[in-house]
Design an enzyme around this catalytic site. Sequence first.
Site, PDB file in Angstrom:
ATOM      1  N   ARG A   5      -9.119   1.726   9.050  1.00 15.44           N
ATOM      2  CA  ARG A   5      -8.668   0.358   9.311  1.00 15.44           C
ATOM      3  C   ARG A   5      -9.697  -0.424  10.115  1.00 15.44           C
ATOM      4  O   ARG A   5      -9.421  -1.551  10.534  1.00 15.44           O
ATOM      5  CB  ARG A   5      -7.347   0.393  10.073  1.00 15.44           C
ATOM      6  CG  ARG A   5      -6.149   0.011   9.200  1.00 15.44           C
ATOM      7  CD  ARG A   5      -4.894   0.242  10.005  1.00 15.44           C
ATOM      8  NE  ARG A   5      -3.798  -0.588   9.632  1.00 15.44           N
ATOM      9  CZ  ARG A   5      -2.668  -0.104   9.084  1.00 15.44           C
ATOM     10  NH1 ARG A   5      -2.548   1.159   8.794  1.00 15.44           N
ATOM     11  NH2 ARG A   5      -1.672  -0.913   8.840  1.00 15.44           N
ATOM     12  N   LYS A  51       0.829  -1.222   0.000  1.00 11.40           N
ATOM     13  CA  LYS A  51       0.000   0.000   0.000  1.00 11.40           C
ATOM     14  C   LYS A  51       0.855   1.261   0.000  1.00 11.40           C
ATOM     15  O   LYS A  51       0.633   2.171  -0.768  1.00 11.40           O
ATOM     16  CB  LYS A  51      -0.885   0.067   1.255  1.00 11.40           C
ATOM     17  CG  LYS A  51      -2.024  -0.886   1.313  1.00 11.40           C
ATOM     18  CD  LYS A  51      -2.957  -0.559   2.499  1.00 11.40           C
ATOM     19  CE  LYS A  51      -2.265  -0.534   3.853  1.00 11.40           C
ATOM     20  NZ  LYS A  51      -1.674  -1.804   4.281  1.00 11.40           N
ATOM     21  N   ARG A 104      11.751  -6.845   4.484  1.00  5.79           N
ATOM     22  CA  ARG A 104      11.631  -5.401   4.191  1.00  5.79           C
ATOM     23  C   ARG A 104      12.648  -4.561   4.980  1.00  5.79           C
ATOM     24  O   ARG A 104      12.731  -4.651   6.196  1.00  5.79           O
ATOM     25  CB  ARG A 104      10.213  -4.939   4.535  1.00  5.79           C
ATOM     26  CG  ARG A 104      10.021  -3.436   4.413  1.00  5.79           C
ATOM     27  CD  ARG A 104       8.574  -3.080   4.321  1.00  5.79           C
ATOM     28  NE  ARG A 104       7.899  -3.097   5.605  1.00  5.79           N
ATOM     29  CZ  ARG A 104       6.636  -2.712   5.774  1.00  5.79           C
ATOM     30  NH1 ARG A 104       5.923  -2.320   4.741  1.00  5.79           N
ATOM     31  NH2 ARG A 104       6.074  -2.753   6.961  1.00  5.79           N
ATOM     32  N   ARG A 155      11.929  -1.925  10.188  1.00  6.19           N
ATOM     33  CA  ARG A 155      10.949  -1.345  11.097  1.00  6.19           C
ATOM     34  C   ARG A 155      10.830  -2.248  12.319  1.00  6.19           C
ATOM     35  O   ARG A 155      10.762  -3.459  12.183  1.00  6.19           O
ATOM     36  CB  ARG A 155       9.585  -1.263  10.397  1.00  6.19           C
ATOM     37  CG  ARG A 155       9.329   0.084   9.777  1.00  6.19           C
ATOM     38  CD  ARG A 155       8.064   0.115   8.994  1.00  6.19           C
ATOM     39  NE  ARG A 155       6.867  -0.342   9.686  1.00  6.19           N
ATOM     40  CZ  ARG A 155       5.636  -0.217   9.188  1.00  6.19           C
ATOM     41  NH1 ARG A 155       5.465   0.352   8.007  1.00  6.19           N
ATOM     42  NH2 ARG A 155       4.591  -0.656   9.835  1.00  6.19           N
ATOM     43  N   ARG A 162       0.066  -8.144  13.583  1.00  2.25           N
ATOM     44  CA  ARG A 162      -0.488  -7.143  12.665  1.00  2.25           C
ATOM     45  C   ARG A 162      -1.394  -7.809  11.626  1.00  2.25           C
ATOM     46  O   ARG A 162      -2.426  -7.258  11.254  1.00  2.25           O
ATOM     47  CB  ARG A 162       0.643  -6.360  11.987  1.00  2.25           C
ATOM     48  CG  ARG A 162       1.304  -5.366  12.951  1.00  2.25           C
ATOM     49  CD  ARG A 162       2.661  -4.902  12.462  1.00  2.25           C
ATOM     50  NE  ARG A 162       2.597  -4.197  11.205  1.00  2.25           N
ATOM     51  CZ  ARG A 162       3.570  -4.202  10.293  1.00  2.25           C
ATOM     52  NH1 ARG A 162       4.676  -4.893  10.515  1.00  2.25           N
ATOM     53  NH2 ARG A 162       3.433  -3.533   9.189  1.00  2.25           N
TER      54      ARG A 162
END
Length: 227
Positions: A92, A17, A131, A165, A176
């Site tokens: 969300r 996203k 990531r 992160r 998550r």
Amino acid sequence: MGLIVYIVFLGPPGAGKGTQAEKVACKLGLEHVAPGDLFRQAVKRGDKLGFEVKTYMERGDLVPDDITIRVILEKLNDINYDSGVILDGFPRNNNQAEALDKALEKQNKAIESVVYIQVDRAELIRRLSSRWLCRECQAPHSLSTEQAQNDRRLCSACGGVLYQRPDDDPETVERRLQVYFDETSPLIDYYKKQGKLTEINGEGEVEEIQNRITDLLRTSGGNYHKN
Ligand code: AMP
């Protein structure tokens, strides 16, 4: 000021996203608004908002709605912009979606389009655990375990140092994803019922997915600055 178009990017963590919202916003001349970015900036500044949101983010939980809705509506009010806004990561849950609809309705506005980026769960876990982001320009990179162990973890765009992160560790990633399936995925139906949802296959090359999204938004006839 002209007409503002509101577009929502919906999808699980790791669907791309943020990457896509950034690129599509740039290509179509839209503003990119992401609560995750606003919260991370606040944590970095160490201000009151940062203090309020930090523990929720570290656990992979949603920040309470009263905080999130206030921050996003304030941000939207501040935007002095006459083309459009991509909302990346908001709403969300149902409560946030209803609050957004109500706030826009008061101004005779509405969400124009919801882009749902669909990616397989196994692929999401693979993406999130590989990531790395640039400390300087925030550009995302995907590193294999071998590359990640290498000393030279530098950004291919600006040479900045790459970091992971804190909420991309395996346990928080699981949390998550669970939060997404429990709280956010009901929004697929919410927007389907409003006739606003279009599903995009989020697997493939970044550029290819970007083209799918821009083609979709252009053919849906939005009032964008085209370039
Ligand atoms: P993201 O960068 O979109 O992955 O968001 C990072 C974290 O920020 C999430 O795990 C949440 O803790 C928080 N967050 C982002 N967007 C929202 C939202 N709409 N509602 C509540 N918390 C959010």
